[in-house]
Write a protein that holds these residues in place. Sequence first.
Motif, PDB file in Angstrom:
ATOM      1  N   PHE A 125      -0.886   7.637 -13.071  1.00  0.00           N
ATOM      2  CA  PHE A 125      -0.590   6.502 -12.203  1.00  0.00           C
ATOM      3  C   PHE A 125      -0.693   5.277 -13.098  1.00  0.00           C
ATOM      4  CE2 PHE A 125      -1.189   3.317  -8.885  1.00  0.00           C
ATOM      5  CZ  PHE A 125      -0.264   3.734  -7.952  1.00  0.00           C
ATOM      6  N   THR A 126       0.437   4.689 -13.414  1.00  0.00           N
ATOM      7  CA  THR A 126       0.513   3.691 -14.473  1.00  0.00           C
ATOM      8  C   THR A 126       0.345   2.253 -13.966  1.00  0.00           C
ATOM      9  OG1 THR A 126       2.911   3.381 -14.270  1.00  0.00           O
ATOM     10  CG2 THR A 126       2.148   5.230 -15.624  1.00  0.00           C
ATOM     11  N   ALA A 127       0.274   1.343 -14.923  1.00  0.00           N
ATOM     12  CA  ALA A 127       0.189  -0.076 -14.583  1.00  0.00           C
ATOM     13  C   ALA A 127       1.427  -0.515 -13.811  1.00  0.00           C
ATOM     14  CB  ALA A 127       0.024  -0.907 -15.857  1.00  0.00           C
ATOM     15  N   GLU A 128       2.576   0.080 -14.145  1.00  0.00           N
ATOM     16  CA  GLU A 128       3.806  -0.231 -13.414  1.00  0.00           C
ATOM     17  C   GLU A 128       3.705   0.230 -11.965  1.00  0.00           C
ATOM     18  OE1 GLU A 128       3.707   1.213 -16.357  1.00  0.00           O
ATOM     19  OE2 GLU A 128       4.555  -0.368 -17.626  1.00  0.00           O
ATOM     20  N   ASP A 129       3.064   1.388 -11.750  1.00  0.00           N
ATOM     21  CA  ASP A 129       2.862   1.874 -10.379  1.00  0.00           C
ATOM     22  C   ASP A 129       1.956   0.938  -9.591  1.00  0.00           C
ATOM     23  OD1 ASP A 129       4.387   4.251 -10.765  1.00  0.00           O
ATOM     24  OD2 ASP A 129       2.675   5.178 -11.756  1.00  0.00           O
ATOM     25  N   ASP A 130       0.956   0.365 -10.273  1.00  0.00           N
ATOM     26  CA  ASP A 130       0.045  -0.578  -9.619  1.00  0.00           C
ATOM     27  C   ASP A 130       0.820  -1.708  -8.944  1.00  0.00           C
ATOM     28  OD1 ASP A 130      -2.178   0.791 -10.463  1.00  0.00           O
ATOM     29  OD2 ASP A 130      -2.505  -0.460 -12.225  1.00  0.00           O
ATOM     30  N   LYS A 131       1.842  -2.195  -9.652  1.00  0.00           N
ATOM     31  CA  LYS A 131       2.612  -3.335  -9.154  1.00  0.00           C
ATOM     32  C   LYS A 131       3.436  -2.979  -7.919  1.00  0.00           C
ATOM     33  CE  LYS A 131       3.025  -5.077 -13.893  1.00  0.00           C
ATOM     34  NZ  LYS A 131       3.966  -5.314 -15.025  1.00  0.00           N
ATOM     35  N   GLU A 132       3.763  -1.676  -7.775  1.00  0.00           N
ATOM     36  CA  GLU A 132       4.616  -1.236  -6.672  1.00  0.00           C
ATOM     37  C   GLU A 132       3.804  -0.612  -5.543  1.00  0.00           C
ATOM     38  OE1 GLU A 132       7.309   1.410  -8.547  1.00  0.00           O
ATOM     39  OE2 GLU A 132       8.188  -0.111  -9.864  1.00  0.00           O
ATOM     40  N   SER A 133       2.473  -0.631  -5.673  1.00  0.00           N
ATOM     41  CA  SER A 133       1.623  -0.010  -4.655  1.00  0.00           C
ATOM     42  C   SER A 133       0.481  -0.959  -4.301  1.00  0.00           C
ATOM     43  CB  SER A 133       1.106   1.337  -5.181  1.00  0.00           C
ATOM     44  OG  SER A 133       2.180   2.199  -5.499  1.00  0.00           O
ATOM     45  N   GLY A 134      -0.687  -0.404  -4.100  1.00  0.00           N
ATOM     46  CA  GLY A 134      -1.802  -1.216  -3.623  1.00  0.00           C
ATOM     47  C   GLY A 134      -2.652  -1.850  -4.689  1.00  0.00           C
ATOM     48  N   GLY A 135      -2.160  -1.880  -5.922  1.00  0.00           N
ATOM     49  CA  GLY A 135      -2.940  -2.498  -6.991  1.00  0.00           C
ATOM     50  C   GLY A 135      -3.682  -1.477  -7.821  1.00  0.00           C
ATOM     51  N   SER A 144      -3.136   2.747  -3.854  1.00  0.00           N
ATOM     52  CA  SER A 144      -2.988   3.202  -5.237  1.00  0.00           C
ATOM     53  C   SER A 144      -4.065   4.247  -5.541  1.00  0.00           C
ATOM     54  CB  SER A 144      -3.136   2.034  -6.202  1.00  0.00           C
ATOM     55  OG  SER A 144      -2.123   1.083  -6.025  1.00  0.00           O
ATOM     56  N   PRO A 145      -3.643   5.487  -5.742  1.00  0.00           N
ATOM     57  CA  PRO A 145      -2.289   6.030  -5.600  1.00  0.00           C
ATOM     58  C   PRO A 145      -2.011   6.371  -4.139  1.00  0.00           C
ATOM     59  CG  PRO A 145      -3.782   7.748  -6.323  1.00  0.00           C
ATOM     60  CD  PRO A 145      -4.605   6.496  -6.245  1.00  0.00           C
ATOM     61  N   PRO A 146      -0.777   6.683  -3.777  1.00  0.00           N
ATOM     62  CA  PRO A 146      -0.491   7.035  -2.382  1.00  0.00           C
ATOM     63  C   PRO A 146      -1.059   8.403  -2.021  1.00  0.00           C
ATOM     64  CG  PRO A 146       1.459   7.345  -3.735  1.00  0.00           C
ATOM     65  CD  PRO A 146       0.441   6.679  -4.611  1.00  0.00           C
ATOM     66  N   ALA A 147      -1.408   8.555  -0.749  1.00  0.00           N
ATOM     67  CA  ALA A 147      -1.860   9.853  -0.249  1.00  0.00           C
ATOM     68  C   ALA A 147      -0.990  10.327   0.915  1.00  0.00           C
ATOM     69  CB  ALA A 147      -3.321   9.774   0.205  1.00  0.00           C
ATOM     70  N   PHE A 148      -0.101   9.469   1.382  1.00  0.00           N
ATOM     71  CA  PHE A 148       0.795   9.821   2.482  1.00  0.00           C
ATOM     72  C   PHE A 148       1.907   8.780   2.524  1.00  0.00           C
ATOM     73  CE2 PHE A 148      -2.353   6.907   4.163  1.00  0.00           C
ATOM     74  CZ  PHE A 148      -1.593   6.008   4.909  1.00  0.00           C
ATOM     75  N   GLY A 149       2.880   9.013   3.405  1.00  0.00           N
ATOM     76  CA  GLY A 149       3.925   8.015   3.603  1.00  0.00           C
ATOM     77  C   GLY A 149       5.333   8.571   3.518  1.00  0.00           C
ATOM     78  N   SER A 150       6.301   7.683   3.660  1.00  0.00           N
ATOM     79  CA  SER A 150       7.707   8.066   3.552  1.00  0.00           C
ATOM     80  C   SER A 150       7.972   8.620   2.153  1.00  0.00           C
ATOM     81  CB  SER A 150       8.607   6.851   3.812  1.00  0.00           C
ATOM     82  OG  SER A 150       8.328   6.285   5.075  1.00  0.00           O
ATOM     83  N   HIS A 151       8.972   9.503   2.060  1.00  0.00           N
ATOM     84  CA  HIS A 151       9.206  10.157   0.778  1.00  0.00           C
ATOM     85  C   HIS A 151      10.627  10.699   0.705  1.00  0.00           C
ATOM     86  CE1 HIS A 151       7.379  12.840   3.772  1.00  0.00           C
ATOM     87  NE2 HIS A 151       8.229  13.764   3.329  1.00  0.00           N
ATOM     88  N   TRP A 152      11.024  11.080  -0.492  1.00  0.00           N
ATOM     89  CA  TRP A 152      12.365  11.628  -0.698  1.00  0.00           C
ATOM     90  C   TRP A 152      12.442  13.070  -0.223  1.00  0.00           C
ATOM     91  CZ3 TRP A 152      13.065   9.815  -6.478  1.00  0.00           C
ATOM     92  CH2 TRP A 152      13.273   8.425  -6.480  1.00  0.00           C
ATOM     93  N   ASN A 153      13.652  13.482   0.112  1.00  0.00           N
ATOM     94  CA  ASN A 153      13.900  14.865   0.502  1.00  0.00           C
ATOM     95  C   ASN A 153      15.197  15.330  -0.167  1.00  0.00           C
ATOM     96  OD1 ASN A 153      13.468  17.308   1.853  1.00  0.00           O
ATOM     97  ND2 ASN A 153      14.815  16.716   3.532  1.00  0.00           N
ATOM     98  N   ALA A 154      15.287  15.054  -1.475  1.00  0.00           N
ATOM     99  CA  ALA A 154      16.504  15.385  -2.213  1.00  0.00           C
ATOM    100  C   ALA A 154      16.194  16.450  -3.252  1.00  0.00           C
ATOM    101  CB  ALA A 154      17.052  14.126  -2.893  1.00  0.00           C
ATOM    102  N   ILE A 155      17.201  16.813  -4.057  1.00  0.00           N
ATOM    103  CA  ILE A 155      17.003  17.779  -5.132  1.00  0.00           C
ATOM    104  C   ILE A 155      15.918  17.254  -6.068  1.00  0.00           C
ATOM    105  CG2 ILE A 155      18.070  18.877  -7.135  1.00  0.00           C
ATOM    106  CD1 ILE A 155      20.725  18.776  -5.639  1.00  0.00           C
ATOM    107  N   GLY A 156      14.972  18.104  -6.402  1.00  0.00           N
ATOM    108  CA  GLY A 156      13.867  17.671  -7.250  1.00  0.00           C
ATOM    109  C   GLY A 156      12.698  17.088  -6.477  1.00  0.00           C
ATOM    110  N   SER A 157      12.798  17.101  -5.160  1.00  0.00           N
ATOM    111  CA  SER A 157      11.708  16.611  -4.329  1.00  0.00           C
ATOM    112  C   SER A 157      11.415  17.649  -3.253  1.00  0.00           C
ATOM    113  CB  SER A 157      12.092  15.291  -3.670  1.00  0.00           C
ATOM    114  OG  SER A 157      11.097  14.852  -2.777  1.00  0.00           O
TER     115      SER A 157
END
Length: 255
Positions: free
Chosen positions: A186-196, A104-117
């Motif tokens: 980077f919100t409280a909701e993001d905390d729950k979906e990442s490393g805290g 938290s927050p991410p610095a690397f990793g899998s990611h989207w490759n679609a429109i808007g990304s």
Amino acid sequence: MAKTPKSAKSDRQAVIDEIRKKQKGAEKRRGFAIVGVCAVIALLIIGAAAYGPLKDKWDERAYSDVALDEIGAAADTCQKVTTVSAEGSGDHVPETQQVTYDHSPPAFGSHWNAIGSPAPFERKFYTKEDRPELESLVHNLEHGYNIIWYDDTIAKDGDAMDELRAIAAKYQGTGNFRQKVIVAPFTAEDDKESGGEFPKDTHVAFTHWSVGGAGETDTTKQVGVWQYCGDVSGAAFEKFTLDYPYLDSPEPNVQ
């Protein structure tokens, strides 16, 4: 039955006509009042909607002549840079797939490759209401962006937000890839979906996806880079971008 004199009928009719006239006048005035109130409410709504962006622009002007390294707190508000071995370069997943990041927050990793990304190069500043998904912003990191993340504490601090907008404004434009900078929450909701949560007493984080130096092709040398700060610091961020330029990334030559 006695008949009502014509004069009496005329007088009564005149009274009725006068009453009707007054009623119509009252209704007309009431209609004008309603229209007036609606117009005032509409103007207030429009004014409120315009106030935020106008204030932001005005606040940015206050920093237009202030050097980047003079915005916010001194560099020592930030901790030492930390790195973790990175993976996920070129690992594109469907837009329907949510990625869980270990940091938290991410610095690397899998990611989207679609429109808007990734998120568009011309956009430098985001709020909670319009920020792209993490999976899009990690794609930006793969392309050499430096991201300033701010938590909910900073989001509630008007002065700190003005400083972040001022920093983002220093990188406006698309004419040079050195302007690959994004400021995002980077919100409280993001905390729950990442490393805290961020480390204790820190509310800002810089991240970069490094390949171990510009031009390095050995993927085992890739690292995610973090620097956590207690407050906004233009001086610390300026040094971070110099230490980790866009060329030091898996895909530096694309937006």
